[in-house]
Design an enzyme around this catalytic site. Structure first.
Site, short mmCIF file in Angstrom:
data_model
loop_
_atom_site.label_atom_id
_atom_site.label_comp_id
_atom_site.label_asym_id
_atom_site.label_seq_id
_atom_site.Cartn_x
_atom_site.Cartn_y
_atom_site.Cartn_z
N TYR A 297 0.85 -1.20 0.00
CA TYR A 297 0.00 0.00 0.00
C TYR A 297 0.88 1.24 0.00
O TYR A 297 1.72 1.44 0.88
CB TYR A 297 -0.88 -0.02 1.24
N TYR A 341 -5.84 5.22 -7.13
CA TYR A 341 -6.06 5.14 -5.69
C TYR A 341 -7.46 4.59 -5.45
O TYR A 341 -8.45 5.32 -5.57
CB TYR A 341 -5.90 6.52 -5.06
#
Length: 388
Positions: A297, A341
């Protein structure tokens, strides 16, 4: 699951379908429409129909409830529905919840999804605009009056301490940005397709909050992503090679807060991801050297470095050199800096593609992928593997 012993979930469920909308800065349609498009695409990928689905999992920060998405997607009765808190930290935990439901016989086919207009609509990067009274909100009250108003400002505090402790400069973060954009440049689905960057580009990008530059910060994206989970046995009879859920874990550390855990003894790591790492290695019976691809991430580049260190791929303070050496294939879809995202859900999809052998940046022979969810908050992670 216990934080002291291996669990019994590993190998009992698999991801059998992935589907997404296009990734853009202005989708031109509602978040519900994006969610339904992603869910239908994932079911099509799996060779399943809406009638096969009896479970749904999403995030708490979602305007499209499970029952509404089910209704709009033509899904019938549900025996399981669930939501996970803490923003991007929920990504891998949605799959864990689905796997738990399947393993327990509570549901047969569970769809995990995330869809939002995070650029054209609400923008998480703008920070706290309004908050209902809550214990979590009270904790933020110790930070906001001093100018720590946005995610970038919260991460910058920890990033600055990391650089100070290990004698590094902000250029250390550039290796992550360059790696992500190199992969995004070869990924037609990525927003930054055809647009690689150099370390010089990173160093020349404007400050957002020192020591974070523009190219250290992820995008804001409109789009949707869905994941389909079923039992390992059923998965073998479906359209695509399954990505077996070898291990799944959630983690929260001591003195944990949501992005503002500034009162810990040390500020140079991510203890919540350390909890996840220990659980994943213990349950999977694997070690860092067994991982073929890591999808970490990357809302902010410093936290990618700290994750590599928490998982034991390298020593403390050594992750920048580790990334520069290109020792471990990292974020082969381009990450949230380069592709989109989607609160980490698109990273799970890339981990599945690597196991299937269908990534545009395919790593030959990849059979074990590590994927993580949001950092700085209570978080989660997965190890996915090819069906033996």
């Amino acid at each position: 699951m216990s934080i002291r012993s291996a669990d019994r979930l590993g190998g009992r469920a698999a991801i059998v379908g992935i589907g997404a909308t296009e990734f853009s800065k202005d989708s031109g349609r509602s978040e519900l429409t994006l969610a339904v498009e992603a869910v239908q695409a994932a079911l099509g990928d799996a060779g399943l129909t809406p009638a096969d689905v009896d479970g749904m999992v999403t995030f708490t920060m979602d305007t499209s409830p499970e029952i509404t998405v089910a209704q709009a997607a033509g899904i019938g009765e549900l025996s399981f529905f669930s939501r996970i808190h803490y923003g991007g930290g929920a990504a891998c935990a949605t799959v864990q919840q689905a796997a738990l439901a399947v393993a327990a016989g509570v549901a047969d086919v569970v769809v995990c999804y995330r869809a939002f207009n995070e650029r054209s609509g609400r923008r998480f990067g703008s920070g706290v605009q309004q908050r209902e009274p809550s214990a979590e909100g009270a904790a933020l009250g110790w930070q906001l009056p001093f100018g720590l108003l946005t995610p970038a400002s919260w991460v910058a505090m920890i990033a600055q301490r990391y650089l100070h402790t290990y004698g590094l400069t902000p250029d250390a973060f550039g290796h992550v940005a360059v790696t992500d954009r190199r992969h995004a440049a070869r990924n037609p689905a990525a927003y930054f397709y055809g647009k690689p960057i150099t370390l010089a580009d990173h160093a020349a990008s404007r400050w957002i909050v020192e020591p974070l530059r523009l190219l250290d910060c992820c995008q804001e994206t409109d789009g949707g992503q869905a994941i389909v989970v079923t039992s390992a046995e059923r998965a073998r009879d479906l359209r695509r090679p399954p990505a077996v859920i070898v291990a799944a874990a959630q983690g929260a550390g001591r003195n944990q807060e949501a992005m503002t855990s500034f009162y810990r003894d040390e500020l140079t790591g991510l203890p919540e991801m350390g909890v996840v790492a220990r659980q994943l290695w213990r349950t999977a019976g694997l070690a860092p050297g067994d991982i073929d691809v890591a999808i970490l991430y990357d809302h902010f580049t410093p936290f990618v470095l700290m994750q590599l260190e928490e998982f034991g791929f390298c020593g403390r303070g050594e992750a920048a050199d580790f990334v520069a050496a290109d020792t471990l294939p990292l974020n082969t879809h381009g990450g949230q800096l380069g592709e989109a995202y989607l609160h980490g859900m698109n990273g799970i999809a890339e981990a599945v593609r690597q196991v299937r052998g269908t990534s545009v940046n395919q790593i030959p022979g990849a059979s074990r992928t590590l994927v993580t969810a949001g950092t700085g908050v209570p978080t989660s992670g997965l190890i996915l593997g090819a069906d033996d």
